[in-house]
Design an enzyme around this catalytic site. Structure first.
Site, PDB file in Angstrom:
ATOM      1  N   GLY A  28       0.782  -1.244  -0.149  1.00 54.03           N
ATOM      2  CA  GLY A  28      -0.031   0.083  -0.044  1.00 54.03           C
ATOM      3  C   GLY A  28       0.665   1.496   0.036  1.00 54.03           C
ATOM      4  N   HIS A  34       4.703   1.886  -7.658  1.00 55.10           N
ATOM      5  CA  HIS A  34       3.643   0.804  -7.762  1.00 55.10           C
ATOM      6  C   HIS A  34       2.862   0.827  -9.086  1.00 55.10           C
ATOM      7  CE1 HIS A  34       3.873   1.374  -3.363  1.00 55.10           C
ATOM      8  NE2 HIS A  34       4.143   0.128  -3.360  1.00 55.10           N
ATOM      9  N   GLN A  58       7.729  -9.548   8.111  1.00 55.00           N
ATOM     10  CA  GLN A  58       9.103  -8.868   7.303  1.00 55.00           C
ATOM     11  C   GLN A  58       9.616  -7.871   8.105  1.00 55.00           C
ATOM     12  OE1 GLN A  58       6.845  -8.387   3.318  1.00 55.00           O
ATOM     13  NE2 GLN A  58       8.083  -6.685   3.245  1.00 55.00           N
ATOM     14  N   GLY A 145       9.545  -4.974  -8.438  1.00 57.33           N
ATOM     15  CA  GLY A 145      10.326  -3.899  -8.423  1.00 57.33           C
ATOM     16  C   GLY A 145      11.928  -4.264  -8.399  1.00 57.33           C
ATOM     17  N   LYS A 147      13.834  -1.757  -7.566  1.00 59.50           N
ATOM     18  CA  LYS A 147      14.094  -0.967  -6.447  1.00 59.50           C
ATOM     19  C   LYS A 147      14.298  -1.958  -5.280  1.00 59.50           C
ATOM     20  CE  LYS A 147      13.178   2.085  -3.069  1.00 59.50           C
ATOM     21  NZ  LYS A 147      12.737   1.360  -1.992  1.00 59.50           N
TER      22      LYS A 147
HETATM   23  P1  AMP Z   1       6.182  -2.117  -1.393  1.00 61.64           P
HETATM   24  O1  AMP Z   1       4.862  -1.578  -1.481  1.00 61.64           O
HETATM   25  O2  AMP Z   1       7.131  -1.178  -0.821  1.00 61.64           O
HETATM   26  O3  AMP Z   1       6.123  -3.575  -0.638  1.00 61.64           O
HETATM   27  O4  AMP Z   1       6.440  -2.445  -3.002  1.00 61.64           O
HETATM   28  C1  AMP Z   1       5.594  -3.096  -3.840  1.00 61.64           C
HETATM   29  C2  AMP Z   1       6.239  -3.620  -5.139  1.00 61.64           C
HETATM   30  O5  AMP Z   1       6.633  -2.067  -5.751  1.00 61.64           O
HETATM   31  C3  AMP Z   1       7.679  -4.247  -5.041  1.00 61.64           C
HETATM   32  O6  AMP Z   1       7.649  -5.082  -5.886  1.00 61.64           O
HETATM   33  C4  AMP Z   1       8.576  -2.994  -4.998  1.00 61.64           C
HETATM   34  O7  AMP Z   1       9.940  -3.592  -5.468  1.00 61.64           O
HETATM   35  C5  AMP Z   1       7.941  -2.130  -6.292  1.00 61.64           C
HETATM   36  N1  AMP Z   1       8.466  -0.614  -6.087  1.00 61.64           N
HETATM   37  C6  AMP Z   1       8.585   0.037  -4.874  1.00 61.64           C
HETATM   38  N2  AMP Z   1       9.078   1.092  -5.197  1.00 61.64           N
HETATM   39  C7  AMP Z   1       9.329   1.171  -6.434  1.00 61.64           C
HETATM   40  C8  AMP Z   1      10.042   1.919  -7.288  1.00 61.64           C
HETATM   41  N3  AMP Z   1      10.368   3.479  -7.073  1.00 61.64           N
HETATM   42  N4  AMP Z   1      10.166   1.609  -8.824  1.00 61.64           N
HETATM   43  C9  AMP Z   1       9.665   0.391  -9.185  1.00 61.64           C
HETATM   44  N5  AMP Z   1       9.048  -0.427  -8.264  1.00 61.64           N
HETATM   45  C10 AMP Z   1       8.932  -0.093  -6.763  1.00 61.64           C
END
Ligand code: AMP
Length: 283
Positions: A28, A34, A58, A145, A147
């Site tokens: 979220g 995202h 995690q 991502g 990232k």
């Molecule tokens: P999170 O909500 O932070 O767990 O991220 C969900 C997904 O979005 C994960 O696969 C992250 O690697 C990806 N994500 C987060 N930040 C970025 C970004 N700046 N660029 C591309 N993907 C991202």
């Protein structure tokens, strides 16, 4: 857009959904990173599922689980606008009922970098929840991502080792204009910290420039990045050069190198990375 709160409701909603099904797992606080994953899923898949679950397993005991930004109404709107067909937003109890006892652990990839900084339980939590999400949604494709480069490697290995029939797609990092990677945790930064945080991508670029300029010694290449960080008063938890597939430390630069950094700026713990290419030798 349908919303499923339970595993049974998600499975029922997907029983005869058009294939391929694409899954985008998120915690979220949706941002353009995202959105880029959701866009890619929308382009490639007949049915797009987004999961929204702040996975407690995690987070370490001293981490930001309680403070993690949560705004489900806003995320629902963003998901709908991105063309998501099914939002899977379970409770902690739905995902981890009493008696839950199984952990998925990807040996070798869980220990270095983020595993060393946050503890190896971090990637056990990630691998376990993503294994569950892949089993619940049964997508043909799942999007992650770059990232979170180490996370993407852990998940790809887990899916391969457990014969989960989903293709794991890794999408490029989306950045702000000054290079800062989009992150839900950027919300913790005040204006001055936000400005200083641009030193993180600048440091990665400095390391990449050093490697691109012919530097073969990883410590010397890393020094260029450390200098960039320290100029802005940032002492990283790590700034490391690793093999982009195995995460083994690089002894001598001879091919593409994952340059990964983690640093605290104010109360935000930020991570970022890029893959640096060595200079091609002229003959
Ligand atoms: P999170 O909500 O932070 O767990 O991220 C969900 C997904 O979005 C994960 O696969 C992250 O690697 C990806 N994500 C987060 N930040 C970025 C970004 N700046 N660029 C591309 N993907 C991202």
């Amino acid at each position: 857009m349908r919303v499923a709160r339970t595993i049974a409701a998600a499975r029922a909603a997907l029983a005869d959904a058009p294939r391929p099904v694409g899954l985008v797992p998120t915690m979220g606080a949706l941002h353009d990173g995202h959105r880029s994953l959701l866009r890619r899923a929308r382009e490639e898949c007949a049915t797009v599922v987004m999961s929204l679950f702040v996975n407690p397993t995690q987070f370490g005991p001293s981490e930001d689980l309680a403070d993690y930004p949560r705004d489900e109404r806003r995320d629902r709107r963003a998901a709908r606008a991105a063309g998501v067909d099914l939002l899977f937003a379970p409770t902690d109890a739905e995902m981890y009922p009493p008696g839950f006892a199984t952990t998925v652990s990807v040996a070798g990839l869980r220990e270095p970098l983020e595993g060393a900084a946050r503890g190896p339980a971090h990637f056990d939590g990630v691998a376990t929840v993503v294994a569950k999400l892949l089993n619940i949604v049964a997508p043909q494709v799942a999007y992650f991502g770059q990232k979170d480069a180490q996370q993407a490697l852990v998940i790809a290995r887990m899916a391969r080792d457990l014969d989960i029939p989903a293709r794991i797609e890794v999408c490029p990092t989306v950045r702000e204009e000054d290079g800062l990677a989009r992150s839900s945790r950027n919300a913790y930064l005040d204006a001055a910290e936000r400005e200083r945080a641009a030193a993180i991508p600048a440091a990665l670029r400095a390391v990449a420039a050093s490697i691109g300029g012919g530097e073969r010694d990883p410590a010397a290449a890393a020094a260029a990045g450390l200098e960039e960080l320290r100029r802005r008063g940032i002492e990283p938890e790590y700034l490391a050069l690793a093999d982009p597939r195995t995460l083994a430390p690089v002894e001598r630069v001879s091919g593409p190198v994952l340059v990964a950094v983690a640093a605290r700026v104010g109360r935000a713990r930020l991570i970022d990375n890029l893959v640096a290419q060595p200079a091609t030798r002229r003959t």
